[in-house]
Every structure is written in structure tokens, then in C-alpha cells.
Scaffold this motif. Structure first.
Motif, short mmCIF file in Angstrom:
data_model
loop_
_atom_site.label_atom_id
_atom_site.label_comp_id
_atom_site.label_asym_id
_atom_site.label_seq_id
_atom_site.Cartn_x
_atom_site.Cartn_y
_atom_site.Cartn_z
N ALA A 196 0.83 -1.22 0.00
CA ALA A 196 0.00 0.00 0.00
C ALA A 196 0.86 1.26 0.00
O ALA A 196 1.96 1.27 0.56
N MET A 211 2.17 4.47 1.46
CA MET A 211 2.22 4.98 2.84
C MET A 211 3.23 6.12 2.94
O MET A 211 4.42 5.90 2.70
N ARG A 263 6.82 6.02 4.56
CA ARG A 263 7.15 4.59 4.63
C ARG A 263 7.59 4.06 3.26
O ARG A 263 8.70 3.57 3.12
N GLU A 293 4.69 6.61 -1.96
CA GLU A 293 3.97 7.56 -1.11
C GLU A 293 3.15 8.47 -2.02
O GLU A 293 3.47 8.63 -3.21
N MET A 294 2.13 9.10 -1.46
CA MET A 294 1.36 10.05 -2.27
C MET A 294 2.22 11.28 -2.58
O MET A 294 2.90 11.82 -1.71
N GLN A 351 1.53 7.11 -6.65
CA GLN A 351 0.25 7.62 -6.19
C GLN A 351 0.23 9.14 -6.20
O GLN A 351 1.11 9.81 -5.67
N ASN A 369 -5.38 9.23 -5.26
CA ASN A 369 -5.74 9.04 -3.84
C ASN A 369 -7.11 9.63 -3.56
O ASN A 369 -7.29 10.85 -3.56
N LYS A 392 -7.76 4.73 -5.66
CA LYS A 392 -7.81 4.10 -4.32
C LYS A 392 -8.77 4.91 -3.46
O LYS A 392 -8.62 6.12 -3.34
N HIS A 395 -10.08 0.55 0.28
CA HIS A 395 -9.80 0.41 1.71
C HIS A 395 -11.16 0.14 2.37
O HIS A 395 -12.06 0.98 2.32
N ARG A 432 -7.74 4.62 10.55
CA ARG A 432 -7.27 3.33 10.05
C ARG A 432 -7.54 2.21 11.05
O ARG A 432 -7.15 1.07 10.80
N GLY A 472 -7.02 -3.36 3.79
CA GLY A 472 -7.39 -3.01 5.16
C GLY A 472 -7.28 -4.18 6.11
O GLY A 472 -8.02 -5.17 5.97
N GLY A 473 -6.34 -4.10 7.03
CA GLY A 473 -6.24 -5.06 8.12
C GLY A 473 -5.74 -6.45 7.73
O GLY A 473 -5.85 -7.37 8.53
N LEU A 474 -5.21 -6.62 6.55
CA LEU A 474 -4.73 -7.95 6.13
C LEU A 474 -3.31 -8.13 6.67
O LEU A 474 -2.43 -7.34 6.38
N MET A 498 -4.26 -5.61 -1.06
CA MET A 498 -3.22 -4.62 -0.79
C MET A 498 -2.95 -4.61 0.70
O MET A 498 -3.87 -4.62 1.50
N GLY A 536 -0.64 -2.76 3.84
CA GLY A 536 0.18 -1.62 4.23
C GLY A 536 1.00 -1.91 5.47
O GLY A 536 2.14 -2.38 5.39
N ARG A 537 0.38 -1.69 6.63
CA ARG A 537 1.14 -1.75 7.87
C ARG A 537 1.81 -3.10 8.10
O ARG A 537 2.93 -3.16 8.61
C1 LIG Z 1 1.92 5.64 7.83
C2 LIG Z 1 0.84 5.51 6.81
C3 LIG Z 1 0.81 6.35 5.71
C4 LIG Z 1 -0.19 6.24 4.73
N1 LIG Z 1 -0.14 7.04 3.62
C5 LIG Z 1 -1.04 6.83 2.61
C6 LIG Z 1 -0.93 7.52 1.37
O1 LIG Z 1 0.00 8.30 1.14
N2 LIG Z 1 -1.87 7.27 0.42
C7 LIG Z 1 -2.91 6.40 0.62
O2 LIG Z 1 -3.74 6.19 -0.26
N3 LIG Z 1 -3.02 5.71 1.78
C8 LIG Z 1 -2.10 5.91 2.77
N4 LIG Z 1 -2.19 5.15 3.90
C9 LIG Z 1 -3.26 4.13 4.01
C10 LIG Z 1 -2.75 2.78 3.49
O3 LIG Z 1 -2.45 2.84 2.12
C11 LIG Z 1 -3.82 1.69 3.72
O4 LIG Z 1 -4.96 2.01 2.97
C12 LIG Z 1 -4.19 1.54 5.18
O5 LIG Z 1 -3.05 1.56 6.03
C13 LIG Z 1 -4.98 0.24 5.41
O6 LIG Z 1 -4.20 -0.88 5.03
P1 LIG Z 1 -3.42 -1.78 6.14
O7 LIG Z 1 -4.44 -2.15 7.18
O8 LIG Z 1 -2.92 -2.97 5.38
O9 LIG Z 1 -2.32 -0.93 6.72
C14 LIG Z 1 -1.20 5.27 4.88
C15 LIG Z 1 -1.17 4.41 5.98
C16 LIG Z 1 -0.16 4.51 6.94
C17 LIG Z 1 -0.14 3.54 8.09
#
Ligand SMILES: Cc1cc2nc3c(=O)[nH]c(=O)nc-3n(C[C@H](O)[C@H](O)[C@H](O)COP(=O)(O)O)c2cc1C
Length: 322
Positions: free
Chosen positions: A9, A11, A14, A35-36, A63, A90, A132, A164, A179, A205-207, A224, A226-227
Motif C-alpha cells: 500500500a 504509505m 514509509r 507515497e502520495m 500515487q 488518492n 484508491k 480500503h 485506520r 485493510g487489516g490484512l 493490498m 500496508g502496515r
Molecule cells: C503511515 C501511513 C501512511 C499512509 N499514507 C497513505 C498515502 O500516502 N496514500 C494512501 O492512499 N493511503 C495511505 N495510507 C493508508 C494505506 O495505504 C492503507 O490504505 C491503510 O493503512 C490500510 O491498510 P493496512 O491495514 O494494510 O495498513 C497510509 C497508511 C499509513 C499507516
């Protein structure tokens, strides 16, 4: 269904090029999102600083944050020569700064506007954006709202929707709480795939594991993460084998060696050591030796250089006491 996807994802702070490169060493097929980057930053800023990446990163997606068809088209025109495999808009971020700019999740209220952006970008550059977004926002929590958003945006040519599976509250919750607090609603994303089978639908989300990703792939085209990739990058080392049947299984020491060669190349270009070491901190998280690894990386950062034997000498498998 289109070819199954797993994505890292986007981030902020990150998924810079260094973390993406590390993830690429761990999995060859996972699609990596940047990152965006805001449209005006690309148009007026140092575009190369935001757009440069390593050729090994493919498939890689940029993004974009934008609320304006003209600016979006100009920004994509700037980015196009870099050859990203996908450019994603985004429509999910609820942060106050992003809301103030009129982009991110608030755009879900005006799918026609999103469609205008998509059309302007396509007319100007020939690039078909992906989007997204969330399953809803504020009072708009019903499936009909989500389905209408997708229908209007798909009519402008978007084929890939990354969803998401939480709605966002634009007031009262900060981005971090947005989140975790709104419940996950993956079933709504699955329903989208049933109602729009011709679209590529990716659930987010949450995977937290490959098992959870595999479970999603029974319903949608992609997942997708992320964390859980930032927190546990090595957990995804089996992704290519499990999801696509590849024979390739990365070896962590070889990954470290290749990352170290990359690190030295970037250092020579003036990239700070901290930015290059940061992606490595969680590589052994939750394992024997994981804390010691972090401490050793911290010590290297304080010293301003890696020790003589390099990263491999610090790694738990090298026999460092747990
Ligand atoms: C630190 C951080 C930064 C994020 N930055 C963006 C971003 O730049 N663009 C975006 O669409 N989502 C961003 N997100 C959201 C993630 O892309 C993702 O949708 C969200 O964390 C849920 O997925 P996850 O549960 O697998 O982490 C960010 C999330 C985190 C934790």
C-alpha cells in the motif's frame, strides 16, 4: 478474473524508494506503491526527487494527490517519462491537510469530479488512472453510495479500484484513528466485484498474513497490504511461491547483501544513511535476535557508518547472541 495481485500500500513516510527496493528483494511479483505525491509538487518541485526509482522496482505504481483535472493532467505529464506501471489517484486519505486541499477521501462525495480528473489525464497523456478509495465517508455508509461512486468513475475509463474496506470520518478522527476505529467491511468490496465483474477490484485493510490475503483472493482480484508489510517485511517472503507458484524463495542473507550493495550506491549519490537503514529495522521483528538487530542498526546510525563486516555481520543468523 484478471491476474491475481498483491500490492504494497502507498504509505507516507514509509513506502519511499528504499523500502520498496527492499520489498522487491523479498517478493518479485508484488506491486509496489509510492507515497502520495501532490500534483503541484511534481509540477513546481524537484520532480526527480519524488519520481526516481530503481529499475528493479517494477511493477511499481505512483500515487498522486489531486483535486483538479488540469493540475492532475500536468502532473501526470511530468511523471510519464519515468515509466511507472500505474498511476493511482488518492481518494482515501482523510488527513486535515489533504481535506483542506479538497482531495483524498472528500472526493468520494463528488464522483463526477473524480471522473473529470480521470478524463483530463487520459486526454492529455493517454494514461488511465487507477483509483484508491474507501467504502464510504461520514454519513455515506451504505453500499448504494459506494456502488454509485464506482459506476460513475468506471464510466470515465478507470479499470482498477483499490478499496480500503473502512469508511472514513472526516471530522473527529485523526488519520491514524481512521485506520483502526471504523470497522472493516470487506464484504462490501466483495460485493463490488460481483456487481462489476469486468473491473479489477483490490481489497485493502487489516490484512496481516498470506493466509488472509489468500482468503480475499477468493472474492476479488487482488489484495493490498500496508502496515503488515512495514511491520513484518519478511513475513511476505513466501508470497511469490504461495500466490503465483514461483519456485523463487528469497534467502535473507542474500537479500541483505543485495540491499547493502544498493545502499552503497545510494550513499555515493548523497542519500543519508538513516534513510537507507530505516527500512531494515523490522526485518527480524518478533524473532530471536530481532531486538539486537535493531540495536545494532541504531548503533551504526549513531556512528554514521556500517561496521566493517557490513549488514551481514549484524544479522541474527550470523550468530549474534539473541
Ligand atoms: C503511515 C501511513 C501512511 C499512509 N499514507 C497513505 C498515502 O500516502 N496514500 C494512501 O492512499 N493511503 C495511505 N495510507 C493508508 C494505506 O495505504 C492503507 O490504505 C491503510 O493503512 C490500510 O491498510 P493496512 O491495514 O494494510 O495498513 C497510509 C497508511 C499509513 C499507516
Amino acid at each position: 478474473m484478471s491476474e491475481r495481485r498483491l500490492s504494497l500500500a502507498p504509505m507516507m513516510e514509509r513506502t519511499d524508494r528504499h523500502f520498496r527496493f527492499l520489498m522487491r528483494l523479498i517478493t518479485r511479483r508484488t506491486r509496489l506503491y509510492s507515497e502520495m505525491v501532490v500534483d503541484r509538487t511534481l509540477i513546481h518541485g524537484d520532480a526527480a526527487r519524488h519520481l526516481d526509482y530503481h529499475p528493479a522496482e517494477h511493477p511499481v505504481a505512483l500515487q498522486l494527490g489531486s483535486a483538479d483535472p488540469g493540475l492532475a493532467a500536468r502532473a501526470v505529464a511530468v511523471a510519464r517519462p519515468w515509466g511507472y506501471d500505474e498511476i493511482n489517484l488518492n481518494v482515501g486519505c482523510p488527513s486535515p491537510r489533504v481535506q483542506a486541499g479538497g482531495f483524498g477521501v472528500v472526493l468520494m462525495r463528488t464522483p463526477e469530479r473524480v471522473a473529470e480528473i480521470v478524463r483530463a489525464v487520459y486526454e492529455e497523456t493517454g494514461v488511465r488512472l487507477s483509483v484508491k478509495h474507501r467504502v464510504g465517508l461520514d454519513e455515506h455508509g451504505d453500499y448504494a453510495f459506494l456502488a454509485r461512486f464506482v459506476e460513475v468513475v468506471a464510466a470515465s475509463g478507470v479499470r482498477v479500484f483499490v478499496v480500503h474496506a473502512r469508511k472514513a470520518w472526516t471530522e473527529g478522527l485523526d488519520p491514524k484513528a481512521n485506520r483502526t476505529v471504523p470497522p472493516l467491511e470487506h464484504a462490501k468490496v466483495h460485493r463490488l466485484k460481483r456487481d462489476f465483474p469486468e473491473l479489477t477490484i483490490v481489497s485493502n485493510g487489516g490484512l496481516a498474513s498470506l493466509d488472509e490475503v489468500t482468503a480475499q483472493l477468493a472474492y476479488v482480484d487482488g489484495a493490498m497490504v500496508g502496515r503488515a508489510m512495514w511491520d513484518r517485511p519478511w513475513r511476505w517472503a513466501a508470497a511469490d511461491r504461495v500466490l503465483w507458484g514461483d519456485a523463487h524463495a528469497p534467502d535473507r542473507r542474500a537479500v541483505l547483501e543485495r540491499y547493502e550493495a544498493y545502499l552503497h550506491e545510494r550513499l555515493a549519490e548523497g542519500v543519508p544513511l538513516r534513510a537507507l537503514v530505516r527500512p531494515l529495522f523490522n526485518l527480524y521483528k518478533g524473532e530471536r535476535g530481532g531486538r539486537r538487530w535493531r540495536q545494532a542498526l541504531d548503533a551504526a546510525l549513531r556512528a554514521g557508518r556500517l561496521p566493517g563486516g557490513g549488514l551481514a555481520a549484524l544479522a541474527p543468523e550470523a550468530g549474534a547472541p539473541a
